[in-house]
Design a protein around this motif. Structure first.
Motif, mmCIF file in Angstrom:
data_model
loop_
_atom_site.group_PDB
_atom_site.id
_atom_site.type_symbol
_atom_site.label_atom_id
_atom_site.label_comp_id
_atom_site.label_asym_id
_atom_site.label_seq_id
_atom_site.Cartn_x
_atom_site.Cartn_y
_atom_site.Cartn_z
ATOM 1 N N UNK A 146 82.898 61.952 89.972
ATOM 2 C CA UNK A 146 81.625 62.541 90.392
ATOM 3 C C UNK A 146 80.530 61.496 90.239
ATOM 4 N N UNK A 147 79.864 61.157 91.326
ATOM 5 C CA UNK A 147 78.789 60.172 91.305
ATOM 6 C C UNK A 147 77.578 60.754 92.024
ATOM 7 N N UNK A 148 76.464 60.051 91.954
ATOM 8 C CA UNK A 148 75.279 60.410 92.735
ATOM 9 C C UNK A 148 74.976 59.329 93.765
ATOM 10 N N UNK A 149 75.982 58.545 94.118
ATOM 11 C CA UNK A 149 75.805 57.418 95.033
ATOM 12 C C UNK A 149 76.985 57.384 96.003
ATOM 13 N N UNK A 150 76.707 57.608 97.282
ATOM 14 C CA UNK A 150 77.775 57.609 98.283
ATOM 15 C C UNK A 150 78.473 56.251 98.378
ATOM 16 N N UNK A 151 77.737 55.175 98.155
ATOM 17 C CA UNK A 151 78.332 53.851 98.287
ATOM 18 C C UNK A 151 79.317 53.583 97.157
ATOM 19 N N UNK A 152 78.963 53.995 95.945
ATOM 20 C CA UNK A 152 79.884 53.899 94.825
ATOM 21 C C UNK A 152 81.096 54.791 95.076
ATOM 22 N N UNK A 153 80.856 55.994 95.599
ATOM 23 C CA UNK A 153 81.961 56.911 95.877
ATOM 24 C C UNK A 153 82.968 56.289 96.838
ATOM 25 N N UNK A 154 82.479 55.573 97.850
ATOM 26 C CA UNK A 154 83.389 54.980 98.824
ATOM 27 C C UNK A 154 84.199 53.821 98.238
ATOM 28 N N UNK A 155 83.617 53.104 97.280
ATOM 29 C CA UNK A 155 84.414 52.068 96.627
ATOM 30 C C UNK A 155 85.546 52.696 95.820
ATOM 31 N N UNK A 156 85.300 53.879 95.248
ATOM 32 C CA UNK A 156 86.354 54.576 94.509
ATOM 33 C C UNK A 156 87.447 55.071 95.461
ATOM 34 N N UNK A 157 87.035 55.538 96.646
ATOM 35 C CA UNK A 157 88.033 55.927 97.646
ATOM 36 C C UNK A 157 88.874 54.711 98.029
ATOM 37 N N UNK A 158 88.231 53.570 98.248
ATOM 38 C CA UNK A 158 88.952 52.365 98.605
ATOM 39 C C UNK A 158 89.936 51.926 97.538
ATOM 40 N N UNK A 159 89.632 52.287 96.277
ATOM 41 C CA UNK A 159 90.537 51.961 95.177
ATOM 42 C C UNK A 159 91.683 52.954 95.047
ATOM 43 N N UNK A 160 91.670 53.987 95.904
ATOM 44 C CA UNK A 160 92.751 54.972 95.883
ATOM 45 C C UNK A 160 92.554 56.113 94.914
ATOM 46 N N UNK A 161 91.309 56.292 94.416
ATOM 47 C CA UNK A 161 91.049 57.341 93.426
ATOM 48 C C UNK A 161 91.104 58.731 94.057
ATOM 49 N N UNK A 162 90.675 58.860 95.313
ATOM 50 C CA UNK A 162 90.650 60.162 95.966
ATOM 51 C C UNK A 162 90.063 60.057 97.359
ATOM 52 N N UNK A 163 89.681 61.220 97.912
ATOM 53 C CA UNK A 163 89.056 61.285 99.233
ATOM 54 C C UNK A 163 87.616 61.744 99.050
ATOM 55 N N UNK A 164 86.793 61.563 100.089
ATOM 56 C CA UNK A 164 85.377 61.913 99.966
ATOM 57 C C UNK A 164 84.825 62.410 101.289
ATOM 58 N N UNK A 165 83.741 63.172 101.216
ATOM 59 C CA UNK A 165 82.924 63.503 102.381
ATOM 60 C C UNK A 165 81.649 62.681 102.298
ATOM 61 N N UNK A 166 81.331 61.980 103.380
ATOM 62 C CA UNK A 166 80.197 61.059 103.373
ATOM 63 C C UNK A 166 79.382 61.253 104.657
ATOM 64 N N UNK A 167 78.051 61.336 104.572
ATOM 65 C CA UNK A 167 77.225 61.435 105.779
ATOM 66 C C UNK A 167 77.292 60.164 106.612
ATOM 67 N N UNK A 168 77.034 60.315 107.890
ATOM 68 C CA UNK A 168 77.144 59.199 108.829
ATOM 69 C C UNK A 168 76.329 57.991 108.405
ATOM 70 N N UNK A 169 75.039 58.205 108.038
ATOM 71 C CA UNK A 169 74.191 57.042 107.768
ATOM 72 C C UNK A 169 74.590 56.328 106.484
ATOM 73 N N UNK A 170 75.398 56.989 105.634
ATOM 74 C CA UNK A 170 75.816 56.359 104.380
ATOM 75 C C UNK A 170 77.202 55.736 104.476
ATOM 76 N N UNK A 171 77.825 55.769 105.656
ATOM 77 C CA UNK A 171 79.181 55.236 105.786
ATOM 78 C C UNK A 171 79.208 53.729 105.566
ATOM 79 N N UNK A 172 80.004 53.304 104.597
ATOM 80 C CA UNK A 172 80.226 51.882 104.325
ATOM 81 C C UNK A 172 81.592 51.759 103.661
ATOM 82 N N UNK A 173 82.661 52.184 104.375
ATOM 83 C CA UNK A 173 83.986 52.237 103.748
ATOM 84 C C UNK A 173 84.554 50.848 103.471
ATOM 85 N N UNK A 174 85.234 50.691 102.360
ATOM 86 C CA UNK A 174 85.869 49.404 102.075
ATOM 87 C C UNK A 174 86.962 49.092 103.091
#
Length: 311
Positions: free
Chosen positions: A222-250
Motif C-alpha cells: 500500500x503506497x500513496x504514490x502511483x510511480x512507486x506502486x508501478x516499480x513494485x509491480x515491475x518487481x513482481x510484487x503484485x498487480x495495480x490499477x493506475x490512471x492514464x496520466x500516471x502510467x510509467x510502467x517498468x
C-alpha cells in the motif's frame, strides 16, 4: 444582526458535538461557549442547540446557521488572504495539486503562465483533494488542480469546478502475467492476484468492486504514490490499477485497459465560487489550453499492452 464570531462558535459546537470540546478547540472556557450560544439564540429568537447526556444536538435553525457559517467564514478567510497578499506588494498566486497532476498536467501550464506573468510570485503545494479543496475554500490556495471519481466533488461545497479531462484506470501487470496479452481485462479476473495500491481512492474503488464481485481483495503493498506502486509491480510484487496520466510502467511489465464501463478519475480545477482573482483565472485558462492541445505527454497504453520481458 448575527455576530460572525458567534457563528464560528456554533460551527465548532457542531463539529465537536459538545460545548466542552468546542471550548478546547477554540481555546475558550465552556462557560464562554455557552454564553455565546445563548446570545446567538436571544438575537435570533430561536434555539440553535439542545443539550443532552449524549452531547449537543443542533436544532433545524442551528443547522441552517452552520451551513451559512461555513460559507461566511470561508469567504472572510479568502478576503483576508487576498488582503494580506496585497500588503505584500508583489502579486502572489498559490496553487495546490495532487502528485500525478503536478507531474504531468501542471508544468506546461506553469511554463506558459510564467512567460506571460513574470511579475507573479508562484507557490505550488502538493495535496490530495481532501486537503487542497479546503485550502481553496479558506483562501490558503487560489485554486486547486484536483480530481474525483464517480459521485460528487469531495468537500467541494461552495467551490466552482472547471472540468479538464477524464483519466481512465488501467491494469498494470508484471512481466509474464497470464493476462498480459489480453485486449482488456475485468478486475474480477485478477481476484487471485495480490494488489499493489497507489492511492487510497483506488483502494476504495477496488474494495467496492471486490464486494460486488464476491472476492476478497488481497493487498501486497500500500503506497500513496502511483510511480512507486508501478516499480513494485515491475518487481513482481503484485498487480495495480493506475490512471492514464500516471502510467510509467517498468520495462517488461504490461498495461491492459479495463473492460467497459471503465472507471476513471475526473480531473479539473477547483476555484472559489465568485470570480477568481485574475492570475488564478489565467492559470486555469493555461491548464485548459494545455489539455486542449493534447494534454500531458504520457506513454501510449496501446503500445505498452502485452509487452513482455526485454532481452
Amino acid at each position: 444582526m448575527i455576530d460572525v464570531h458567534r457563528l464560528r462558535v456554533l460551527r465548532a459546537v457542531a463539529d465537536h458535538g459538545s460545548f466542552n470540546r468546542a471550548a478546547a478547540a477554540l481555546r475558550l472556557t465552556p462557560s464562554a461557549v455557552s454564553q455565546h450560544i445563548a446570545a446567538l439564540e436571544r438575537g435570533l429568537g430561536h434555539p440553535v442547540a439542545e443539550r443532552s447526556t449524549r452531547g449537543v444536538t443542533l436544532t433545524e435553525a442551528g443547522r441552517l446557521l452552520v451551513e451559512t457559517a461555513e460559507t461566511v467564514t470561508a469567504e472572510l478567510d479568502r478576503v483576508r488572504a487576498r488582503i494580506d497578499r496585497l500588503a505584500a506588494g508583489r502579486p502572489r498566486l498559490t496553487v495546490a495539486t495532487f502528485t500525478s497532476g503536478g507531474r504531468h498536467l501542471l508544468p506546461g501550464a506553469l511554463a506558459s503562465f510564467v512567460r506571460t506573468h513574470p511579475e507573479v510570485e508562484l507557490t505550488v503545494l502538493e495535496a490530495e483533494p481532501e486537503a487542497s479543496l479546503p485550502m481553496v475554500r479558506s483562501g490558503a490556495a487560489d485554486l486547486a488542480l484536483a480530481y474525483h471519481f464517480d459521485g460528487p466533488l469531495p468537500s467541494g461545497t461552495g467551490l466552482s469546478w472547471l472540468p479538464l479531462l477524464e483519466d481512465p484506470l488501467y491494469a498494470v501487470l508484471p512481466a509474464g502475467h497470464r493476462l498480459a496479452e489480453r485486449a482488456e481485462v475485468e478486475p474480477a479476473e485478477l481476484a487471485a492476484d495480490r494488489w499493489v495500491l497507489g492511492c487510497l481512492k483506488t483502494e476504495a474503488f477496488l474494495r467496492r468492486y471486490a464486494d460486488r464481485a464476491g472476492f476478497e481483495l488481497r493487498i501486497a503493498a500500500s503506497t500513496t504514490d502511483y510511480f512507486f506502486a508501478q516499480t513494485l509491480v515491475g518487481a513482481g510484487v503484485g498487480v495495480a490499477l493506475v490512471p492514464h496520466i500516471a502510467l510509467a510502467p517498468p520495462a517488461g511489465s504490461a498495461v491492459v485497459p479495463l473492460a467497459p464501463p471503465r472507471p476513471a478519475r475526473h480531473l479539473g480545477v477547483a476555484a472559489p465560487p465568485r470570480a477568481p482573482q485574475p492570475y488564478a483565472q489565467a492559470l486555469a485558462d493555461a491548464l485548459r489550453a494545455s489539455v486542449g492541445d493534447g494534454g500531458p505527454r504520457t506513454r501510449d497504453p496501446e503500445r505498452m499492452r502485452g509487452r513482455g520481458p526485454r532481452g
